[in-house]
Design a protein around this motif. Structure first.
Motif, PDB file in Angstrom:
ATOM      1  N   LYS A  19      -2.741  10.711 -11.646  1.00 49.10           N
ATOM      2  CA  LYS A  19      -2.287  10.122 -10.385  1.00 49.10           C
ATOM      3  C   LYS A  19      -2.437  11.060  -9.181  1.00 49.10           C
ATOM      4  O   LYS A  19      -2.855  10.612  -8.103  1.00 49.10           O
ATOM      5  CB  LYS A  19      -0.846   9.622 -10.519  1.00 49.10           C
ATOM      6  N   PRO A  20      -2.115  12.364  -9.285  1.00 44.45           N
ATOM      7  CA  PRO A  20      -2.341  13.247  -8.122  1.00 44.45           C
ATOM      8  C   PRO A  20      -3.817  13.310  -7.716  1.00 44.45           C
ATOM      9  O   PRO A  20      -4.139  13.351  -6.518  1.00 44.45           O
ATOM     10  CB  PRO A  20      -1.841  14.610  -8.614  1.00 44.45           C
ATOM     11  N   THR A  21      -4.723  13.315  -8.697  1.00 42.18           N
ATOM     12  CA  THR A  21      -6.162  13.312  -8.393  1.00 42.18           C
ATOM     13  C   THR A  21      -6.550  12.020  -7.695  1.00 42.18           C
ATOM     14  O   THR A  21      -7.332  12.020  -6.736  1.00 42.18           O
ATOM     15  CB  THR A  21      -6.984  13.473  -9.691  1.00 42.18           C
ATOM     16  N   TYR A  22      -5.983  10.935  -8.148  1.00 48.27           N
ATOM     17  CA  TYR A  22      -6.299   9.627  -7.557  1.00 48.27           C
ATOM     18  C   TYR A  22      -5.793   9.560  -6.111  1.00 48.27           C
ATOM     19  O   TYR A  22      -6.449   8.991  -5.233  1.00 48.27           O
ATOM     20  CB  TYR A  22      -5.675   8.524  -8.404  1.00 48.27           C
ATOM     21  N   SER A  23      -4.639  10.151  -5.866  1.00 43.50           N
ATOM     22  CA  SER A  23      -4.109  10.205  -4.497  1.00 43.50           C
ATOM     23  C   SER A  23      -5.008  11.032  -3.593  1.00 43.50           C
ATOM     24  O   SER A  23      -5.253  10.666  -2.429  1.00 43.50           O
ATOM     25  CB  SER A  23      -2.689  10.787  -4.503  1.00 43.50           C
ATOM     26  N   LYS A  24      -5.539  12.126  -4.132  1.00 44.06           N
ATOM     27  CA  LYS A  24      -6.482  12.952  -3.350  1.00 44.06           C
ATOM     28  C   LYS A  24      -7.768  12.185  -3.073  1.00 44.06           C
ATOM     29  O   LYS A  24      -8.365  12.320  -2.002  1.00 44.06           O
ATOM     30  CB  LYS A  24      -6.782  14.250  -4.103  1.00 44.06           C
ATOM     31  N   LEU A  25      -8.198  11.383  -4.056  1.00 45.98           N
ATOM     32  CA  LEU A  25      -9.382  10.556  -3.868  1.00 45.98           C
ATOM     33  C   LEU A  25      -9.138   9.557  -2.737  1.00 45.98           C
ATOM     34  O   LEU A  25     -10.025   9.314  -1.905  1.00 45.98           O
ATOM     35  CB  LEU A  25      -9.723   9.831  -5.169  1.00 45.98           C
ATOM     36  N   ALA A  26      -7.942   8.981  -2.685  1.00 50.96           N
ATOM     37  CA  ALA A  26      -7.597   8.044  -1.616  1.00 50.96           C
ATOM     38  C   ALA A  26      -7.647   8.732  -0.255  1.00 50.96           C
ATOM     39  O   ALA A  26      -8.133   8.154   0.733  1.00 50.96           O
ATOM     40  CB  ALA A  26      -6.215   7.449  -1.871  1.00 50.96           C
ATOM     41  N   ILE A  63       0.859  -1.192   0.000  1.00 50.38           N
ATOM     42  CA  ILE A  63       0.000   0.000   0.000  1.00 50.38           C
ATOM     43  C   ILE A  63       0.889   1.234   0.000  1.00 50.38           C
ATOM     44  O   ILE A  63       1.766   1.382   0.863  1.00 50.38           O
ATOM     45  CB  ILE A  63      -0.932   0.025   1.235  1.00 50.38           C
ATOM     46  N   ILE A  64       0.685   2.115  -0.958  1.00 54.79           N
ATOM     47  CA  ILE A  64       1.448   3.359  -1.050  1.00 54.79           C
ATOM     48  C   ILE A  64       0.474   4.528  -1.066  1.00 54.79           C
ATOM     49  O   ILE A  64      -0.391   4.617  -1.949  1.00 54.79           O
ATOM     50  CB  ILE A  64       2.329   3.377  -2.321  1.00 54.79           C
ATOM     51  N   ASN A  65       0.592   5.397  -0.068  1.00 58.18           N
ATOM     52  CA  ASN A  65      -0.299   6.566   0.057  1.00 58.18           C
ATOM     53  C   ASN A  65      -1.778   6.170   0.001  1.00 58.18           C
ATOM     54  O   ASN A  65      -2.589   6.835  -0.654  1.00 58.18           O
ATOM     55  CB  ASN A  65       0.012   7.590  -1.042  1.00 58.18           C
ATOM     56  N   GLY A  66      -2.089   5.077   0.660  1.00 66.03           N
ATOM     57  CA  GLY A  66      -3.486   4.649   0.745  1.00 66.03           C
ATOM     58  C   GLY A  66      -3.993   3.885  -0.462  1.00 66.03           C
ATOM     59  O   GLY A  66      -5.166   3.509  -0.512  1.00 66.03           O
ATOM     60  N   ILE A  67      -3.119   3.618  -1.429  1.00 67.65           N
ATOM     61  CA  ILE A  67      -3.522   2.913  -2.653  1.00 67.65           C
ATOM     62  C   ILE A  67      -2.862   1.536  -2.677  1.00 67.65           C
ATOM     63  O   ILE A  67      -1.633   1.423  -2.568  1.00 67.65           O
ATOM     64  CB  ILE A  67      -3.118   3.719  -3.902  1.00 67.65           C
ATOM     65  N   HIS A  68      -3.679   0.494  -2.820  1.00 66.67           N
ATOM     66  CA  HIS A  68      -3.174  -0.874  -2.873  1.00 66.67           C
ATOM     67  C   HIS A  68      -2.560  -1.158  -4.241  1.00 66.67           C
ATOM     68  O   HIS A  68      -3.158  -0.820  -5.275  1.00 66.67           O
ATOM     69  CB  HIS A  68      -4.304  -1.868  -2.615  1.00 66.67           C
ATOM     70  N   ILE A  69      -1.388  -1.777  -4.247  1.00 70.32           N
ATOM     71  CA  ILE A  69      -0.693  -2.084  -5.495  1.00 70.32           C
ATOM     72  C   ILE A  69      -1.106  -3.480  -5.950  1.00 70.32           C
ATOM     73  O   ILE A  69      -0.871  -4.473  -5.254  1.00 70.32           O
ATOM     74  CB  ILE A  69       0.833  -2.017  -5.326  1.00 70.32           C
ATOM     75  N   LEU A  70      -1.715  -3.536  -7.123  1.00 67.94           N
ATOM     76  CA  LEU A  70      -2.155  -4.810  -7.683  1.00 67.94           C
ATOM     77  C   LEU A  70      -1.138  -5.350  -8.675  1.00 67.94           C
ATOM     78  O   LEU A  70      -0.546  -4.591  -9.446  1.00 67.94           O
ATOM     79  CB  LEU A  70      -3.496  -4.655  -8.410  1.00 67.94           C
TER      80      LEU A  70
END
Length: 265
Positions: free
Chosen positions: A190-197, A151-158
């Motif tokens: 990716k920055p938007t996705y990180s904010k979503l996380a 998990i990096i910055n709240g995002i699971h790596i698949l």
């Protein structure tokens, strides 16, 4: 009666318009061979020049014996390992070290391969095809190694190896972001996705994930023809594709709509 005869003739022509074991090339692979699934492709050094054609034909003769027994169920072809090295990569066989490699596609496009420790002979190839026909071989999925940091910055790596375990967890609503490293729109997103996380961090039943779709096979049920591609997989395990813009509020609305938790988000 005439229609039945015409159908029989058309079927006969379709079955015999390619050789029992033909040569798959870059030019014919899409339109002729890979559309004729299920298909088994034997990949080795094809050289029909005078000095080497006997060796090339030696392996082809071994394939012909098996193809003749399964011609009503499978298409068979040979391919040059250098000219179609992409096929070796597709089946994860580029570093097998074997003189002869085998990869097969079933009707659904799932991939199967003859493992490195199986020496290629007529007998071992027939045993492989027989087990494949009886569904005793597990499909091969291209996958990166399991990530050391999952998990990096709240995002699971698949990756291919952990996709089902994470995405098909029926206690979670899973957002999946398929990307390619070279994709400019993906990098912009990716920055938007990180904010979503960050925004969804308090929702324990929602997880955000991402997968490099160039290094891992895309599982069945996901239509990924461009990047970025985003899906949500609710707890019912029925993927829903996102077709809106890449605005964070639109993404939140999409998630709300598909998991029914509007009041909590």
């Amino acid at each position: 009666m005439e229609n039945a005869l015409e159908n029989d003739i058309e079927q006969f022509i379709e079955q015999h318009k390619i050789p029992l074991v033909g040569i798959l090339t870059q030019e014919n692979q899409r339109n002729i061979y890979l559309s004729r699934r299920p298909i088994c492709i034997v990949i080795y050094d094809l050289d029909f020049s005078f000095d080497y054609r006997e060796r090339t034909q030696y392996w082809r003769n071994k394939i012909l014996k098996v193809a003749n027994n399964y011609k009503d169920k499978y298409t068979f072809a040979i391919a040059d390992e250098e000219k179609l090295s992409s096929l070796l990569k597709e089946f994860g066989l580029e570093e097998s070290g074997e003189d002869v490699n085998v990869g097969c596609y079933d009707l659904q496009g799932l991939k199967y391969r003859m493992e490195d420790n199986d020496e290629f002979t007529s007998e071992s190839f027939e045993d492989f095809v027989n087990r494949l026909d009886k569904k005793k071989i597990k499909p091969y999925f291209k996958s990166q190694p399991l990530p050391k940091q999952s998990i990096i910055n709240g995002i699971h790596i698949l990756v291919g190896k952990n996709f089902d375990k994470i995405v098909k967890d029926n206690t979670k609503n899973v957002v999946v972001f398929f990307y390619a490293p070279w994709c400019g729109h993906c990098n912009e997103f990716k920055p938007t996705y990180s904010k979503l996380a960050e925004r969804l961090a308090g929702q324990s039943n929602i997880i955000l994930t991402q997968m490099d779709a160039t290094l891992n096979d895309i599982p069945q049920g996901f239509d990924v023809t461009g990047f970025p591609t985003i899906y949500i997989v609710p707890t019912n395990n029925k993927p829903v594709k996102y077709d809106g813009n890449r605005d964070i509020n639109d993404l939140v609305n999409f998630i709300e709509k598909n998991i029914g938790l509007k009041r909590e988000l």
